[in-house]
Design an enzyme around this catalytic site. Sequence first.
Site, mmCIF file in Angstrom:
data_model
loop_
_atom_site.group_PDB
_atom_site.id
_atom_site.type_symbol
_atom_site.label_atom_id
_atom_site.label_comp_id
_atom_site.label_asym_id
_atom_site.label_seq_id
_atom_site.Cartn_x
_atom_site.Cartn_y
_atom_site.Cartn_z
ATOM 1 N NE ARG A 121 28.416 29.734 40.096
ATOM 2 C CZ ARG A 121 28.728 30.281 41.259
ATOM 3 N NH1 ARG A 121 29.987 30.443 41.610
ATOM 4 N NH2 ARG A 121 27.798 30.660 42.105
ATOM 5 C CE LYS A 186 36.625 28.343 37.925
ATOM 6 N NZ LYS A 186 35.523 29.180 38.341
ATOM 7 N NE ARG A 322 37.165 35.277 46.040
ATOM 8 C CZ ARG A 322 36.574 34.577 45.086
ATOM 9 N NH1 ARG A 322 36.203 33.336 45.303
ATOM 10 N NH2 ARG A 322 36.319 35.093 43.911
#
Length: 325
Positions: A121, A186, A322
């Site tokens: 992204r 992630k 975040r």
Amino acid sequence: MPKTVILPMLADGEFHSGQALAETLGVSRTAVWKQLNRLEDLGLELESVRGLGYRIPGGLELLDAAEVRAGLSQRAGELIGDLLLLDTVDSTNAEALRQIESGRARGLVCSAEQQSAGRGRRGRTWVSPYARNIYLSVVWEFSQGAAALEGLSLAVGVAVARALESLGVPALQLKWPNDLLAGGAKLGGILLEMAGDASGACQVVVGVGLNVRMPERAAGEIDQAWTDLFQLCGEAPPSRNALLAAVLNELLPLLAGFEGAGFTPWREAWMARDAYADCPVVVRSADRQIAGTARGVDQRGALQLETSVGIQSLFGGELSMRPQA
Ligand code: BTN
């Protein structure tokens, strides 16, 4: 000689002598040696022991169309179009978009051992080493344009999480808009790209990247906290072919039903995995940032950010989120 010729022999993890490799492949020892060097260039670990030969420690599982198809549910088997398993490609999403242009992409599933220009992204690179992870793109046709697809990328996150959970992967979370996390790091990402008429008949490429067994060298290129199934599943991550099938079993029915049902039936499952529920966060776009408390998502998949002036509804697009420092 393509690299795939020597790889299936070494994929079993056993030692093969240079002589045996040369004889089986019908090439010179020098040609074998060059191929072995190329495997190391791909980031594959190669062990060589005098008197025994060469092996890939732990072996290697290559993508296999028959194995993927064997793992498909009846419904996924009915929905899938062509299954394109490539060796190396720039990006499976880019390949899917090219296939759309050629007019043969209905229900197309494209995966590859390696991406040389994997897309993340917001213009980022998706680190895509050879034969270790999952890089998957699925093409689906929709008739009512982008507006009917709100929340689709979040629903895809739920589908991928469910697929992994069905294979015994523990404790997965989703980070708005579409990261798959485990233990705060992630594990996977989702990138939707669109072709056609944004207000009518269009094709969506649903790209899914999953870290299965990230090699150390490739991991050095990742600029955020990451994890992989190898770490989560204690040395025995699910087979990549089984993973592809499991993801397709969830993803294809989701795509087939999304235009009718929208995000609403997926919302609760997304909220149950929300990594940042009720956490102080900062949401950034290219030119501004907003601080607030994340309060889940609405029926359209918009982040509900509680700020000093009330709840703001934010859509994914080019936004990132975040935790507040
Ligand atoms: C993200 O930035 O989190 C999204 C990553 C999406 C990566 C996948 S890998 C398969 C598909 N092909 C690409 O080039 N990107 C997506």
